[in-house]
Design a protein around this motif. Structure first.
Motif, PDB file in Angstrom:
ATOM      1  N   ARG A  63      67.775  83.837 -21.521  1.00 58.41           N
ATOM      2  CA  ARG A  63      67.815  82.411 -21.199  1.00 58.41           C
ATOM      3  C   ARG A  63      68.591  81.593 -22.228  1.00 58.41           C
ATOM      4  O   ARG A  63      69.032  80.486 -21.943  1.00 58.41           O
ATOM      5  CB  ARG A  63      66.388  81.846 -21.112  1.00 58.41           C
ATOM      6  CG  ARG A  63      65.525  82.453 -20.038  1.00 58.41           C
ATOM      7  CD  ARG A  63      65.937  82.015 -18.659  1.00 58.41           C
ATOM      8  NE  ARG A  63      65.813  80.577 -18.458  1.00 58.41           N
ATOM      9  CZ  ARG A  63      66.050  79.961 -17.322  1.00 58.41           C
ATOM     10  NH1 ARG A  63      66.464  80.662 -16.272  1.00 58.41           N
ATOM     11  NH2 ARG A  63      65.922  78.648 -17.212  1.00 58.41           N
ATOM     12  N   VAL A  89      72.983  83.525  -9.224  1.00 65.47           N
ATOM     13  CA  VAL A  89      71.891  82.669  -9.714  1.00 65.47           C
ATOM     14  C   VAL A  89      72.218  82.133 -11.099  1.00 65.47           C
ATOM     15  O   VAL A  89      71.991  80.961 -11.404  1.00 65.47           O
ATOM     16  CB  VAL A  89      70.563  83.455  -9.734  1.00 65.47           C
ATOM     17  CG1 VAL A  89      69.474  82.660 -10.473  1.00 65.47           C
ATOM     18  CG2 VAL A  89      70.102  83.760  -8.315  1.00 65.47           C
ATOM     19  N   PHE A  90      72.787  82.993 -11.939  1.00 63.70           N
ATOM     20  CA  PHE A  90      73.178  82.544 -13.282  1.00 63.70           C
ATOM     21  C   PHE A  90      74.208  81.434 -13.207  1.00 63.70           C
ATOM     22  O   PHE A  90      74.099  80.415 -13.909  1.00 63.70           O
ATOM     23  CB  PHE A  90      73.726  83.724 -14.082  1.00 63.70           C
ATOM     24  CG  PHE A  90      74.252  83.332 -15.437  1.00 63.70           C
ATOM     25  CD1 PHE A  90      73.407  83.215 -16.520  1.00 63.70           C
ATOM     26  CD2 PHE A  90      75.608  83.064 -15.626  1.00 63.70           C
ATOM     27  CE1 PHE A  90      73.885  82.835 -17.773  1.00 63.70           C
ATOM     28  CE2 PHE A  90      76.093  82.690 -16.858  1.00 63.70           C
ATOM     29  CZ  PHE A  90      75.227  82.578 -17.938  1.00 63.70           C
ATOM     30  N   GLN A  92      74.751  79.334 -10.790  1.00 66.05           N
ATOM     31  CA  GLN A  92      74.107  78.116 -10.292  1.00 66.05           C
ATOM     32  C   GLN A  92      73.338  77.417 -11.407  1.00 66.05           C
ATOM     33  O   GLN A  92      73.366  76.187 -11.507  1.00 66.05           O
ATOM     34  CB  GLN A  92      73.169  78.470  -9.136  1.00 66.05           C
ATOM     35  CG  GLN A  92      73.894  78.908  -7.869  1.00 66.05           C
ATOM     36  CD  GLN A  92      72.972  79.566  -6.872  1.00 66.05           C
ATOM     37  OE1 GLN A  92      71.849  79.967  -7.195  1.00 66.05           O
ATOM     38  NE2 GLN A  92      73.426  79.704  -5.631  1.00 66.05           N
ATOM     39  N   ARG A  93      72.699  78.203 -12.256  1.00 70.16           N
ATOM     40  CA  ARG A  93      71.895  77.613 -13.336  1.00 70.16           C
ATOM     41  C   ARG A  93      72.768  76.945 -14.397  1.00 70.16           C
ATOM     42  O   ARG A  93      72.499  75.815 -14.812  1.00 70.16           O
ATOM     43  CB  ARG A  93      71.011  78.683 -13.981  1.00 70.16           C
ATOM     44  CG  ARG A  93      70.191  78.158 -15.171  1.00 70.16           C
ATOM     45  CD  ARG A  93      69.160  79.165 -15.603  1.00 70.16           C
ATOM     46  NE  ARG A  93      69.730  80.392 -16.097  1.00 70.16           N
ATOM     47  CZ  ARG A  93      70.192  80.558 -17.346  1.00 70.16           C
ATOM     48  NH1 ARG A  93      70.162  79.537 -18.203  1.00 70.16           N
ATOM     49  NH2 ARG A  93      70.678  81.711 -17.736  1.00 70.16           N
ATOM     50  N   GLN A  97      74.811  72.774 -16.799  1.00 64.94           N
ATOM     51  CA  GLN A  97      74.541  72.747 -18.243  1.00 64.94           C
ATOM     52  C   GLN A  97      75.794  72.881 -19.096  1.00 64.94           C
ATOM     53  O   GLN A  97      75.760  72.572 -20.291  1.00 64.94           O
ATOM     54  CB  GLN A  97      73.580  73.900 -18.609  1.00 64.94           C
ATOM     55  CG  GLN A  97      72.268  73.878 -17.843  1.00 64.94           C
ATOM     56  CD  GLN A  97      71.455  75.132 -18.088  1.00 64.94           C
ATOM     57  OE1 GLN A  97      71.908  76.065 -18.772  1.00 64.94           O
ATOM     58  NE2 GLN A  97      70.253  75.176 -17.536  1.00 64.94           N
TER      59      GLN A  97
END
Length: 319
Positions: A63, A89-90, A92-93, A97
């Motif tokens: 993370r 998924v990574f 998108q996260r 950021q």
């Protein structure tokens, strides 16, 4: 320190990593390590390229993995080699950021799969553009761009266009002087604006003999003059009939069409790189007049010289 993370999937195209050289040389020109470059994959360890050999990577799974710019590399066939669900998924996260999220060539397909290009303008390799547009209709796919920056998301065309995109990032971060020096040190042909076409009309002419190549060179150096088959044949010491036959055999085009392609290519470059009026461009490249040049452009490119110039001068949106 600006951290740049390159993301690879199994079977990645090795040329995608060439963009790392732009950041490496930006550090050299800047005289300090402004960029820190790292290579990542989902699980870390050795990841095989499309050529079979592997590269060492760090894992994305933790993370606390962070980067200011994430760059997704491309694969030869994203339709049959999609990104893993965990990688999507990574992406998108981290999209919300990171300062920049980018994709080289077919890597744009992975961003599309993650839903990150919906409502945005994007580009990718010309061979995939139509398919991506059909499968992801919410994306405004523009196959006539070398790279596009829409907000914080950047996409580039074919693999070598990743160098142009990386150079544009360097210019945003460190200024035009550094970017120009990097381009010079890497012997890049030019610092291309994002609006340049992915295609060169010269790719349509691939002569097999030095004689036909010499004829093309002669034509290129005399574009302002009315060029006839007799002129080109005389330049390479052939009869007009012999020349026309050999030219068609080697290029698949008639001499008249070949000359038109040369004029088109020269005019496109002048429009993209210079501030000459379209009347001057038409005259210098041998078109009858500005109207004739426009007709040929619309027929060949599907857009007018004026629109091509607007696209070539359009600055990428700052990420």
């Amino acid at each position: 320190m600006h951290k740049v993370g390159f993301i690879v999937e199994p079977g990645f195209q090795i040329l995608s990593l060439s963009a790392q050289a732009v950041f490496e040389y930006a550090n050299k020109v800047a005289g300090e390590p402004f960029y820190q470059i790292s290579l990542y994959s989902l699980e870390g360890g050795s990841v095989a390229s499309s050529l079979g050999f592997g590269v060492d990577t760090q894992p994305l799974g933790t993370r606390d993995v962070q980067a200011d710019t994430w760059i997704v590399t491309g694969v030869n066939d994203p339709l049959n080699l999609p990104a893993s669900p965990q990688t999507l998924v990574f992406l998108q996260r981290v999209s919300g950021q990171t300062r920049r999220l980018a994709a080289i060539c077919t890597g744009a397909y992975f961003l599309a799969q993650a839903g990150l290009l919906d409502g945005r303008r994007a580009t990718t390799h010309w061979a995939l553009a139509d398919i991506m547009q059909q499968q992801f209709p919410k994306i405004a796919v523009d196959a006539n761009r070398i790279y596009i920056s829409d907000g914080h998301i950047w996409t580039s065309a074919g693999m070598t266009a990743g160098l142009d995109m990386a150079l544009a990032m360097v210019e945003k971060d460190l200024g035009n002087d550094v970017a120009r020096s990097v381009a010079h040190k890497l012997v890049m042909n030019q610092k291309r604006a994002g609006g340049q076409s992915q295609h060169s009309q010269m790719l349509a002419l691939s002569p097999k003999s030095d004689r036909i190549q010499s004829a093309l060179d002669y034509a290129r150096n005399h574009l302002r003059q009315p060029l006839t088959v007799d002129d080109l044949a005389a330049a390479v010491h052939l009869s007009p009939r012999q020349f026309s036959r050999i030219f068609k055999e080697e290029t698949g085009k008639t001499p008249a069409k070949g000359i038109e392609l040369l004029r088109l290519e020269a005019a496109r470059l002048m429009i993209e790189k210079s501030r000459h009026s379209l009347d001057v461009v038409a005259r210098e490249t041998g078109f009858r007049d500005r109207r004739h040049m426009r007709e040929v452009f619309v027929r060949s490119f599907g857009l007018s010289p004026q629109l091509l110039r607007q696209q070539a001068r359009a600055e990428p949106i700052a990420g």
